[in-house]
Write a protein that holds these residues in place. Structure first.
Motif, mmCIF file in Angstrom:
data_model
loop_
_atom_site.group_PDB
_atom_site.id
_atom_site.type_symbol
_atom_site.label_atom_id
_atom_site.label_comp_id
_atom_site.label_asym_id
_atom_site.label_seq_id
_atom_site.Cartn_x
_atom_site.Cartn_y
_atom_site.Cartn_z
ATOM 1 N N ARG A 170 -7.971 -3.291 10.610
ATOM 2 C CA ARG A 170 -9.315 -2.745 10.828
ATOM 3 C C ARG A 170 -10.185 -2.956 9.585
ATOM 4 N NH1 ARG A 170 -11.162 1.633 9.164
ATOM 5 N NH2 ARG A 170 -9.123 2.614 8.859
ATOM 6 N N ARG A 171 -9.608 -2.707 8.401
ATOM 7 C CA ARG A 171 -10.371 -2.927 7.166
ATOM 8 C C ARG A 171 -10.714 -4.405 6.991
ATOM 9 N NH1 ARG A 171 -6.610 0.923 5.232
ATOM 10 N NH2 ARG A 171 -5.323 -0.724 4.311
ATOM 11 N N TYR A 172 -9.768 -5.264 7.381
ATOM 12 C CA TYR A 172 -9.989 -6.711 7.319
ATOM 13 C C TYR A 172 -11.148 -7.100 8.239
ATOM 14 C CZ TYR A 172 -8.825 -11.682 8.091
ATOM 15 O OH TYR A 172 -8.867 -13.049 8.211
ATOM 16 N N THR A 232 0.830 -1.211 0.000
ATOM 17 C CA THR A 232 0.000 0.000 0.000
ATOM 18 C C THR A 232 0.861 1.258 0.000
ATOM 19 O OG1 THR A 232 -1.725 -1.175 1.221
ATOM 20 C CG2 THR A 232 -1.838 1.225 1.228
ATOM 21 N N ASP A 251 -13.523 -5.139 9.341
ATOM 22 C CA ASP A 251 -14.760 -4.548 8.810
ATOM 23 C C ASP A 251 -15.351 -5.415 7.706
ATOM 24 O OD1 ASP A 251 -14.547 -2.438 10.554
ATOM 25 O OD2 ASP A 251 -13.752 -1.014 9.079
ATOM 26 N N ARG A 252 -14.470 -5.942 6.845
ATOM 27 C CA ARG A 252 -14.958 -6.811 5.757
ATOM 28 C C ARG A 252 -15.588 -8.074 6.330
ATOM 29 N NH1 ARG A 252 -12.894 -11.103 3.253
ATOM 30 N NH2 ARG A 252 -10.772 -10.841 4.048
ATOM 31 N N ASN A 287 -6.769 -4.802 16.634
ATOM 32 C CA ASN A 287 -7.397 -5.118 15.350
ATOM 33 C C ASN A 287 -7.086 -6.535 14.887
ATOM 34 O OD1 ASN A 287 -8.914 -2.698 14.446
ATOM 35 N ND2 ASN A 287 -6.947 -1.704 14.815
ATOM 36 N N ASP A 347 -4.542 -0.119 10.438
ATOM 37 C CA ASP A 347 -5.580 0.211 9.454
ATOM 38 C C ASP A 347 -5.895 -0.997 8.569
ATOM 39 O OD1 ASP A 347 -5.766 2.773 10.419
ATOM 40 O OD2 ASP A 347 -4.495 3.659 8.864
#
Length: 266
Positions: A82-84, A20, A86-87, A141, A79
């Motif tokens: 956290r996105r993982y 990223t 959330d998915r 996370n 981050d």
């Protein structure tokens, strides 16, 4: 539900952070400028301005990549996790809605109760986690992502149980038992063949229902283990030097729980 339930490893998280970092506009555009300047230098002229553009573009690209992957590495890793999580939360909510409808159609009160238990224990786990760690921390996370996977594994097991139950729902055991009783005294070949077919259907139904019960027992074991890990986390003193080791051990325990749940569903 066919999905990879393997939690993200620290190595995978680091790779995501690095990838990223070097895909960000402030890394890509200066790198592209440096590349274009280098091509111009090779094809046309390599004057001081062109060389300065190459140096500035490459330096800025590498500098931003280093800043994002190393200096801000832990925050960016958090981050990623956290996105993982959330998915996975989105997957969990969709899976619950679909599964609840299937279980209600089957009249499976025990399965519906297990959904409620997983929900309650997950909320309790998150509450304990919130008291021990900050949501911005990588460890928080990572825990959240693994806990979501545990929940999804339990739902997968319930779906497997629901499908197993549905596969034999059309087998009328009262009719089969009545026919077997009626044919008990018959000795001709056609009657014996019919008895064999009826027994096969009866055995298949018994095997599938036994599988349903075993899956639910395995889920009960997972629920107990989730309680135990939650209690372990609650007892960890995050101010102690050994806290990171204890937290990692608890995460590994949840990872083993996912692996066992995966084996059960198969």
């Amino acid at each position: 539900m066919n999905r990879d339930r393997t939690p993200l490893s620290p190595a995978e998280v680091r790779w995501q952070v690095i990838k990223t970092a070097f895909q960000r506009p402030l890394t890509v555009y200066p790198a592209a400028l440096a590349l274009l300047a280098a091509l111009f230098a090779l094809a046309v002229s390599s004057g001081p301005v062109v060389l300065a553009l190459i140096a500035a573009g490459a330096g800025f690209a590498l500098g931003n990549g280093f800043w994002q992957s190393v200096v801000r590495g832990r925050r960016n890793a958090s981050d990623v996790m956290r996105r993982y999580a959330d998915r996975l939360e989105g997957e969990r909510l969709r899976a619950i809605a679909k599964l609840r409808a299937d279980l209600e159609e089957n009249g499976d009160d025990a399965g519906l109760q297990q959904i409620r238990l997983f929900n309650d224990k997950f909320r309790n786990f998150v509450d304990v986690l919130n008291r021990k760690l900050k949501p911005t921390e990588l460890t928080y996370n990572r825990f959240l992502g693994i806990a979501e996977q545990v929940f999804l594994a339990g739902l997968d097991n319930l779906e497997a149980a629901s499908l197993a139950h549905k596969s034999v729902s059309a087998v009328d055991i009262d009719y089969i038992d009545g026919e077997l009783a009626r044919l008990a005294a018959e000795q001709d070949a056609a009657s014996r063949q019919r008895v064999a077919e009826l027994q096969t259907r009866k055995t298949l139904r018994a095997e599938q229902l036994a599988r349903v019960e075993q899956i639910k027992l395995d889920n009960e074991a997972a629920l107990t283990q989730l309680d135990r890990v939650t209690a372990e986390i609650a007892g960890i003193d995050t101010a102690r030097t050994r806290a990171d080791v204890d937290l990692e051990a608890a995460m590994n325990e949840l990872g083993r729980l996912i692996a066992r749940a995966d084996a059960y569903s198969k």
